[in-house]
Write a protein that holds these residues in place. Structure first.
Motif, PDB file in Angstrom:
ATOM      1  N   GLY A   1       0.793  -1.224   0.000  1.00 29.03           N
ATOM      2  CA  GLY A   1       0.000   0.000   0.000  1.00 29.03           C
ATOM      3  C   GLY A   1       0.827   1.276   0.000  1.00 29.03           C
ATOM      4  N   PRO A   2       0.150   2.431   0.043  1.00 31.32           N
ATOM      5  CA  PRO A   2       0.802   3.735  -0.065  1.00 31.32           C
ATOM      6  C   PRO A   2       1.898   3.985   0.966  1.00 31.32           C
ATOM      7  CG  PRO A   2      -1.551   3.972  -0.368  1.00 31.32           C
ATOM      8  CD  PRO A   2      -1.315   2.548   0.061  1.00 31.32           C
ATOM      9  N   VAL A   3       2.820   4.868   0.600  1.00 26.94           N
ATOM     10  CA  VAL A   3       3.923   5.250   1.477  1.00 26.94           C
ATOM     11  C   VAL A   3       3.860   6.751   1.705  1.00 26.94           C
ATOM     12  CG1 VAL A   3       5.383   3.363   0.703  1.00 26.94           C
ATOM     13  CG2 VAL A   3       5.534   5.569  -0.471  1.00 26.94           C
ATOM     14  N   SER A   4       4.522   7.217   2.748  1.00 24.09           N
ATOM     15  CA  SER A   4       4.567   8.629   3.100  1.00 24.09           C
ATOM     16  C   SER A   4       5.945   9.174   2.753  1.00 24.09           C
ATOM     17  CB  SER A   4       4.282   8.791   4.593  1.00 24.09           C
ATOM     18  OG  SER A   4       4.458  10.126   4.991  1.00 24.09           O
ATOM     19  N   CYS A   5       5.990  10.295   2.030  1.00 26.04           N
ATOM     20  CA  CYS A   5       7.269  10.816   1.541  1.00 26.04           C
ATOM     21  C   CYS A   5       7.422  12.304   1.842  1.00 26.04           C
ATOM     22  CB  CYS A   5       7.399  10.601   0.031  1.00 26.04           C
ATOM     23  SG  CYS A   5       7.353   8.870  -0.477  1.00 26.04           S
ATOM     24  N   GLY A   6       8.608  12.686   2.271  1.00 31.14           N
ATOM     25  CA  GLY A   6       8.916  14.090   2.464  1.00 31.14           C
ATOM     26  C   GLY A   6       9.281  14.746   1.151  1.00 31.14           C
ATOM     27  N   ILE A   7       8.851  15.985   0.968  1.00 33.89           N
ATOM     28  CA  ILE A   7       9.226  16.754  -0.217  1.00 33.89           C
ATOM     29  C   ILE A   7       9.630  18.157   0.219  1.00 33.89           C
ATOM     30  CG2 ILE A   7       7.626  15.484  -1.706  1.00 33.89           C
ATOM     31  CD1 ILE A   7       5.824  17.982  -1.695  1.00 33.89           C
ATOM     32  N   HIS A   8      10.338  18.834  -0.669  1.00 34.87           N
ATOM     33  CA  HIS A   8      10.609  20.244  -0.443  1.00 34.87           C
ATOM     34  C   HIS A   8       9.611  21.019  -1.292  1.00 34.87           C
ATOM     35  CE1 HIS A   8      12.974  23.690   0.866  1.00 34.87           C
ATOM     36  NE2 HIS A   8      12.735  24.201  -0.335  1.00 34.87           N
ATOM     37  N   ALA A   9       8.465  21.370  -0.697  1.00 37.24           N
ATOM     38  CA  ALA A   9       7.393  22.042  -1.419  1.00 37.24           C
ATOM     39  C   ALA A   9       7.810  23.452  -1.801  1.00 37.24           C
ATOM     40  CB  ALA A   9       6.130  22.078  -0.573  1.00 37.24           C
TER      41      ALA A   9
ATOM     42  N   ASN B  67      10.105  20.029   3.697  1.00 34.30           N
ATOM     43  CA  ASN B  67       9.287  20.938   4.500  1.00 34.30           C
ATOM     44  C   ASN B  67       7.804  20.572   4.429  1.00 34.30           C
ATOM     45  OD1 ASN B  67       8.560  21.739   1.930  1.00 34.30           O
ATOM     46  ND2 ASN B  67       9.357  23.816   2.109  1.00 34.30           N
ATOM     47  N   HIS B  68       7.499  19.453   3.792  1.00 35.40           N
ATOM     48  CA  HIS B  68       6.108  19.011   3.665  1.00 35.40           C
ATOM     49  C   HIS B  68       6.109  17.499   3.480  1.00 35.40           C
ATOM     50  CE1 HIS B  68       1.870  19.369   2.938  1.00 35.40           C
ATOM     51  NE2 HIS B  68       1.942  18.935   1.691  1.00 35.40           N
ATOM     52  N   GLU B  69       4.968  16.866   3.787  1.00 35.00           N
ATOM     53  CA  GLU B  69       4.856  15.411   3.674  1.00 35.00           C
ATOM     54  C   GLU B  69       3.620  15.065   2.859  1.00 35.00           C
ATOM     55  OE1 GLU B  69       6.572  11.586   4.886  1.00 35.00           O
ATOM     56  OE2 GLU B  69       7.261  13.647   5.186  1.00 35.00           O
ATOM     57  N   VAL B  70       3.776  14.144   1.921  1.00 35.52           N
ATOM     58  CA  VAL B  70       2.675  13.668   1.092  1.00 35.52           C
ATOM     59  C   VAL B  70       2.702  12.144   1.089  1.00 35.52           C
ATOM     60  CG1 VAL B  70       2.714  15.716  -0.396  1.00 35.52           C
ATOM     61  CG2 VAL B  70       4.087  13.709  -1.011  1.00 35.52           C
ATOM     62  N   SER B  71       1.667  11.531   0.535  1.00 39.50           N
ATOM     63  CA  SER B  71       1.698  10.084   0.356  1.00 39.50           C
ATOM     64  C   SER B  71       1.731   9.767  -1.129  1.00 39.50           C
ATOM     65  CB  SER B  71       0.506   9.413   1.042  1.00 39.50           C
ATOM     66  OG  SER B  71      -0.712   9.927   0.558  1.00 39.50           O
ATOM     67  N   LEU B  72       2.476   8.739  -1.491  1.00 40.65           N
ATOM     68  CA  LEU B  72       2.479   8.230  -2.861  1.00 40.65           C
ATOM     69  C   LEU B  72       1.587   7.003  -2.896  1.00 40.65           C
ATOM     70  CD1 LEU B  72       6.228   8.553  -3.985  1.00 40.65           C
ATOM     71  CD2 LEU B  72       4.347  10.192  -4.235  1.00 40.65           C
ATOM     72  N   VAL B  73       0.638   7.009  -3.845  1.00 41.08           N
ATOM     73  CA  VAL B  73      -0.367   5.947  -3.887  1.00 41.08           C
ATOM     74  C   VAL B  73      -0.308   5.119  -5.159  1.00 41.08           C
ATOM     75  CG1 VAL B  73      -1.903   7.295  -2.416  1.00 41.08           C
ATOM     76  CG2 VAL B  73      -2.112   7.490  -4.897  1.00 41.08           C
ATOM     77  N   GLY B  74       0.542   5.504  -6.113  1.00 37.38           N
ATOM     78  CA  GLY B  74       0.643   4.742  -7.349  1.00 37.38           C
ATOM     79  C   GLY B  74       1.606   5.400  -8.312  1.00 37.38           C
ATOM     80  N   TRP B  75       1.624   4.906  -9.544  1.00 33.86           N
ATOM     81  CA  TRP B  75       2.511   5.456 -10.559  1.00 33.86           C
ATOM     82  C   TRP B  75       1.926   5.195 -11.940  1.00 33.86           C
ATOM     83  CZ3 TRP B  75       3.606   1.075  -7.746  1.00 33.86           C
ATOM     84  CH2 TRP B  75       3.704  -0.122  -8.452  1.00 33.86           C
ATOM     85  N   GLY B  76       2.486   5.831 -12.958  1.00 34.27           N
ATOM     86  CA  GLY B  76       2.006   5.643 -14.321  1.00 34.27           C
ATOM     87  C   GLY B  76       3.005   6.168 -15.323  1.00 34.27           C
ATOM     88  N   ILE B  77       2.602   6.150 -16.608  1.00 39.74           N
ATOM     89  CA  ILE B  77       3.441   6.638 -17.697  1.00 39.74           C
ATOM     90  C   ILE B  77       2.622   7.620 -18.519  1.00 39.74           C
ATOM     91  CG2 ILE B  77       4.742   6.022 -19.772  1.00 39.74           C
ATOM     92  CD1 ILE B  77       5.238   3.286 -18.547  1.00 39.74           C
ATOM     93  N   ASP B  78       3.150   8.784 -18.740  1.00 38.52           N
ATOM     94  CA  ASP B  78       2.464   9.813 -19.505  1.00 38.52           C
ATOM     95  C   ASP B  78       2.406   9.409 -20.979  1.00 38.52           C
ATOM     96  OD1 ASP B  78       1.331  12.556 -19.695  1.00 38.52           O
ATOM     97  OD2 ASP B  78       3.070  12.864 -20.989  1.00 38.52           O
ATOM     98  N   ASP B  79       1.206   9.365 -21.550  1.00 42.03           N
ATOM     99  CA  ASP B  79       1.036   8.915 -22.929  1.00 42.03           C
ATOM    100  C   ASP B  79       1.735   9.834 -23.920  1.00 42.03           C
ATOM    101  OD1 ASP B  79      -0.505   6.758 -22.127  1.00 42.03           O
ATOM    102  OD2 ASP B  79      -2.407   7.851 -22.311  1.00 42.03           O
ATOM    103  N   ALA B  80       1.732  11.131 -23.635  1.00 47.40           N
ATOM    104  CA  ALA B  80       2.293  12.094 -24.590  1.00 47.40           C
ATOM    105  C   ALA B  80       3.813  12.054 -24.635  1.00 47.40           C
ATOM    106  CB  ALA B  80       1.807  13.499 -24.243  1.00 47.40           C
ATOM    107  N   THR B  81       4.438  11.888 -23.471  1.00 47.39           N
ATOM    108  CA  THR B  81       5.905  11.975 -23.407  1.00 47.39           C
ATOM    109  C   THR B  81       6.593  10.648 -23.145  1.00 47.39           C
ATOM    110  OG1 THR B  81       5.894  12.421 -21.028  1.00 47.39           O
ATOM    111  CG2 THR B  81       5.670  14.317 -22.498  1.00 47.39           C
ATOM    112  N   GLY B  82       5.836   9.661 -22.653  1.00 45.66           N
ATOM    113  CA  GLY B  82       6.448   8.385 -22.318  1.00 45.66           C
ATOM    114  C   GLY B  82       7.228   8.411 -21.021  1.00 45.66           C
TER     115      GLY B  82
END
Length: 501
Positions: free
Chosen positions: A150-158, A180-195
């Protein structure tokens, strides 16, 4: 960094909510009840930090050692509260006189479910090679953790750019800096336009931000440092498995209404669920009672049906005019419709202080459940804001926390619309309206309305016995057909959501 971003970055909910919300849902396979753990308890008890900021790993340590209740015990207030005696789980009742009716008196609750984590750690830990001895990059480890547990919690520099994000795949490569901020990552994908690969993240800034509260950010290349400090926590099954599982109902089959042709009168099979519990225990079923509550705890002084207009807004046939008793299923439960729950989040009107907002809670919850039925329970869950009704509805002598009228609430929603729970009044947000609304009473008409179009909001005469009833995770079962606590004659209201999504 501008002040708005600083305010958002330092509030502890950014890491508290990102840590604790998704994994219990995965562990329960998205079945009822939905578990919304309380980040406010982490703030109150300094479980890893405060409103001035915190450390996700320390929060996980606190949860492992102490556990967390759900939000009906302690809802989010964005303040540094105190842990004891009321900072973990509390309940409030109104005062006995008009002067002290609000905020009333609060007391500690001791009988509640705690949820814990049985293990936790950093995603970057462990071996740097996979099972085939190929090198495992940070992104590979994050993918494996999300996919398996399941999802994970990740720090970012917002940054300011991230704060102003409106949608699309975000990209801002930065020199590694402290989060300086925390978010959760819940999945991933590939952008159709850029790959190009991207992460799907969940933020805590409301559904009006980003893509319905979520965002996509390009994978790799130090984008806000999102892959550098991710943590995970695995829920302990003990708290999750202790929750009541609704009765498994037979599938709805046959006929244009998708309802059984030969239902058995009597509703839920109470013998299977009620057991031999004593009166007032969690296993009892509320039966008729004549005497209203007369104790000093005025929990139910929340209805005010004034002399204002009660003109329904009806555009389509009422279900009881085209259904018969033989069309209705033997039993129906919004928490288990053909094995799927359409029930939205439970609430507690009595915290952080007493508020006689039952009229707002009932109508917004019933309407939220109906939206869930119409949308097929797809993401995002729409939990409408009862606070907006408390703030704004004045019809039929409604005066907020001092009581109101559910009918007036639906009339107000039809005219003005209502946002969801994550909204702030200074933002651009989605509003939800009702297409029609009205009143319904009587056993058959109420059953037909629920079965055909979804939950309704009802007035009752709450008694001492009802107040002592321990409930079933916020739910109650009553004997029907005998006007238990006045529910079949007290005046139920319904509304049909206007499809704007």
């Amino acid at each position: 960094m501008h002040p708005g971003l600083v305010r958002k970055a330092v509030i502890i909910r950014s890491y508290a909510s990102s840590l604790i919300q998704e994994s219990p849902s995965i562990q329960k396979n998205c079945s009822f009840p939905e578990i919304q753990l309380s980040p406010q308890v982490l703030v109150n008890c300094r479980g890893g930090g405060s409103c001035e900021g915190g450390e996700p790993a320390k929060a996980l340590e606190y949860i492992e050692a102490n556990g967390l209740p759900d939000e009906t015990c302690q809802n989010y207030e964005a303040v540094d509260g105190t842990c004891q005696p009321l900072g973990v789980c509390e309940d409030c009742v109104s005062g006995n006189t008009p002067a002290d009716f609000i905020p009333g008196t609060c007391s500690r609750v001791t009988n509640f479910t705690l949820f814990k984590v049985k293990q936790y750690g950093y995603v970057s830990g462990g071996s740097d090679f996979d099972i085939s001895l190929f090198p495992a990059k940070r992104a590979d480890k994050i993918k494996a953790e999300i996919f398996k547990r399941g999802p994970v919690s990740c720090g970012i520099h917002a940054t300011r750019k991230f704060d102003e994000y409106k949608g699309g795949v975000f990209q801002q490569m930065t020199v590694p800096r402290s989060p300086n901020h925390e978010v959760s990552l819940v999945g991933w994908g590939i952008d159709d336009a850029t790959g190009k690969e991207y992460w799907i993240g969940r933020n805590s800034w409301g559904t009006y931000w980003g893509e319905g509260g979520l965002f996509r950010i390009r994978m790799h290349y130090f984008n806000l440092g999102v892959e550098r400090s991710c943590t995970w926590g695995e829920p302990d099954e003990t708290g999750v498995s202790s929750l009541l599982v609704p009765q498994v109902l037979e599938p709805l089959v046959g006929g244009q209404t998708d309802m059984p042709q030969t239902p058995v009168d009597g509703g839920l099979d109470l013998k299977d669920l009620s057991g031999k519990g004593e009166e007032g225990t969690a296993s009892s079923v509320i039966l008729p009672e004549e005497k209203p509550a007369n104790s000093g705890k005025q929990r139910c002084k929340c209805l005010r049906k004034g002399k204002g207009p009660r003109n329904s807004l009806i555009k389509s046939p009422l279900p009881h005019t085209y259904l018969t008793m033989n069309n209705l299923p033997r039993s129906y439960d919004i928490r288990n419709v053909n094995g799927r729950s359409y029930a939205t989040v439970n609430r507690n009107q009595h915290i952080p202080n007493y508020c006689g907002s039952c009229w707002a809670m009932a109508t917004s919850s019933a309407l939220s459940d109906r939206i869930s039925l119409l949308r097929g329970d797809v993401y995002p869950e729409v939990a409408l804001s009862p606070q907006v009704l408390v703030n704004c509805v004045t019809g039929n002598d409604t005066i907020g926390c001092r009581g109101g009228d559910g009918f007036a609430a639906y009339a107000w929603i039809a005219e003005h619309g209502i946002p969801d729970d994550s909204c702030q009044n200074y933002q651009d947000y989605q509003k939800y309206y009702v297409e029609e609304y009205g009143e319904v009473s009587g056993e058959f008409a109420m059953m037909a309305e629920i079965a055909a179009r979804g939950p309704i909001a009802c007035s009752i005469c709450a008694t001492d016995k009802f107040d002592a009833y321990r409930g079933e995770q916020g739910w109650v079962r009553m004997q029907r057909g005998v006007n238990t606590v006045g529910i079949e004659k007290g005046g139920c209201v319904w509304a049909v959501p206007k499809i704007t999504w």
